[in-house]
Design a protein around this motif. Structure first.
Motif, PDB file in Angstrom:
ATOM      1  N   UNK A  80      40.073  38.166  24.734  1.00  0.00           N
ATOM      2  CA  UNK A  80      40.222  37.175  25.796  1.00  0.00           C
ATOM      3  C   UNK A  80      41.241  37.634  26.843  1.00  0.00           C
ATOM      4  N   UNK A  81      42.331  38.255  26.396  1.00  0.00           N
ATOM      5  CA  UNK A  81      43.346  38.714  27.342  1.00  0.00           C
ATOM      6  C   UNK A  81      42.830  39.882  28.181  1.00  0.00           C
ATOM      7  N   UNK A  82      41.979  40.722  27.598  1.00  0.00           N
ATOM      8  CA  UNK A  82      41.374  41.806  28.381  1.00  0.00           C
ATOM      9  C   UNK A  82      40.460  41.239  29.464  1.00  0.00           C
ATOM     10  N   UNK A  83      39.672  40.214  29.114  1.00  0.00           N
ATOM     11  CA  UNK A  83      38.817  39.554  30.100  1.00  0.00           C
ATOM     12  C   UNK A  83      39.660  38.851  31.156  1.00  0.00           C
ATOM     13  N   UNK A  84      40.803  38.286  30.727  1.00  0.00           N
ATOM     14  CA  UNK A  84      41.696  37.612  31.681  1.00  0.00           C
ATOM     15  C   UNK A  84      42.258  38.605  32.692  1.00  0.00           C
ATOM     16  N   UNK A  85      42.584  39.831  32.235  1.00  0.00           N
ATOM     17  CA  UNK A  85      43.106  40.842  33.155  1.00  0.00           C
ATOM     18  C   UNK A  85      42.080  41.151  34.250  1.00  0.00           C
ATOM     19  N   UNK A  86      40.822  41.288  33.847  1.00  0.00           N
ATOM     20  CA  UNK A  86      39.770  41.560  34.827  1.00  0.00           C
ATOM     21  C   UNK A  86      39.594  40.392  35.784  1.00  0.00           C
ATOM     22  N   UNK A  87      39.615  39.169  35.232  1.00  0.00           N
ATOM     23  CA  UNK A  87      39.462  37.987  36.078  1.00  0.00           C
ATOM     24  C   UNK A  87      40.638  37.846  37.033  1.00  0.00           C
ATOM     25  N   UNK A  88      41.850  38.160  36.542  1.00  0.00           N
ATOM     26  CA  UNK A  88      43.037  38.060  37.395  1.00  0.00           C
ATOM     27  C   UNK A  88      42.947  39.035  38.557  1.00  0.00           C
ATOM     28  N   UNK A  89      42.460  40.253  38.288  1.00  0.00           N
ATOM     29  CA  UNK A  89      42.299  41.226  39.361  1.00  0.00           C
ATOM     30  C   UNK A  89      41.288  40.739  40.389  1.00  0.00           C
ATOM     31  N   UNK A  90      40.243  40.049  39.907  1.00  0.00           N
ATOM     32  CA  UNK A  90      39.210  39.545  40.821  1.00  0.00           C
ATOM     33  C   UNK A  90      39.741  38.434  41.708  1.00  0.00           C
TER      34      UNK A  90
END
Length: 309
Positions: A80-90
């Motif tokens: 979930x935190x890896x997906x959050x990193x991608x979403x945060x960059x977006x």
């Protein structure tokens, strides 16, 4: 307990696919756990109204909220935190490329007592359309500013030991990685020809099975057929680089290559999915420590040299 579950509201059409994928995964985990928004608020320290915003794509949850959510739903926090990193960059790009989701305020939860107590007050939700194909390219983004909607009242609900993410620093680091990788690949000293957007050593077969830019596929675990080539070095078939600089947050074919080689050497990074997350970083550090080279969790020329042996 099931009163505020599905059907869900339709997510904003402008929501970036990376942010959309995170929200969809959070929704699925909440449904599976059977927790109501009120129960989720009491377990995480973030209010019921906050989770209504997060789960309907109106705001990106802070990293601590995602970690608290994973604990409350017994989910894989690292994924979930890896997906959050991608979403945060977006969501950090100029003009808000994340669409409907904006960055939430400080990375701290509210006091659980401030959460709304009436579950019946939540708006009626509508069914969500089929999840589109998510894409996660390498993200280089500038930070956005905005007044946080809610101010923290205590530090509860956070996950200890989390590395703080300073948006501007991350954006600059990712941009530097992209520029450096391009320069290394296209440098005159690299002998070979360019095929499918990458440089292949002269006389070597094309090893990239896709022959196109890397696109993140959630849950994809690429096969790792590691072999020793004519040059005496190990390859997994996704990249022939020996100099590309990749680190936490990188998403590209070179990451898949590194993950396969890490697995081959006995340092499993989890899925070989092309996302350089926390598990991959820890595997790299273990390899670096074992090889007696600088332990920084970043794959550069020295680490590639160990991986290719």
């Amino acid at each position: 307990m099931w009163g505020d579950m599905s059907p869900w509201k339709q997510l904003p059409h402008s929501l970036d696919p990376r942010a959309r994928h995170l929200v969809v995964q959070l929704r699925r985990l909440k449904d599976h756990s059977g927790l109501s928004l009120q129960a989720l608020a009491s377990r995480t320290g973030y209010s019921r109204s906050s989770w209504d915003r997060y789960l309907n794509g109106r705001a990106l949850p802070p990293q601590r909220a995602v970690a608290a959510f994973a604990r409350a739903c017994a989910a894989d926090a690292e994924r979930l935190l890896a997906l959050h990193e991608l979403a945060a960059a977006a969501t950090d790009g100029p003009g808000g490329p994340g669409g409907g989701a904006r960055r939430e305020g400080p990375d701290q939860p509210r006091n659980p007592e401030s959460a709304e107590s009436a579950e019946s007050a939540e708006p009626t939700e509508q069914a969500e359309p089929a999840e589109p194909t998510e894409q996660a390219g390498q993200a280089g983004a500038a930070s956005t500013s905005g007044k946080p909607e809610e101010e923290p009242e205590n530090g509860g609900g956070g996950r200890s030991g989390l590395r703080p993410w300073v948006t501007a620093s991350v954006a600059a680091a990712v941009t530097a990685v992209v520029v450096l990788t391009v320069l290394l690949v296209t440098a005159p000293g690299n002998k070979g020809e360019e095929r499918g957007g990458r440089v292949v050593a002269a006389g070597s077969p094309v090893t990239d099975p896709e022959q196109k830019p890397f696109v993140f596929r959630p849950g994809k675990d690429y096969p790792c057929a590691v072999h020793r080539d004519d040059d005496g070095l190990l390859y997994a078939g996704y990249s022939r680089t020996r100099t590309a600089l990749i680190g936490k947050g990188s998403t590209q074919w070179a990451v898949v290559e590194a993950q396969c080689l890490l697995r081959h050497h006995g340092f499993p990074p989890g899925l070989a999915d092309g996302i350089f997350g926390s598990r991959t970083e820890r595997a790299v550090k273990r390899l670096q420590r074992d090889a007696h080279i600088v332990v920084d969790g970043v794959v550069g020329e020295d680490t590639w040299g160990v991986l290719r042996k």
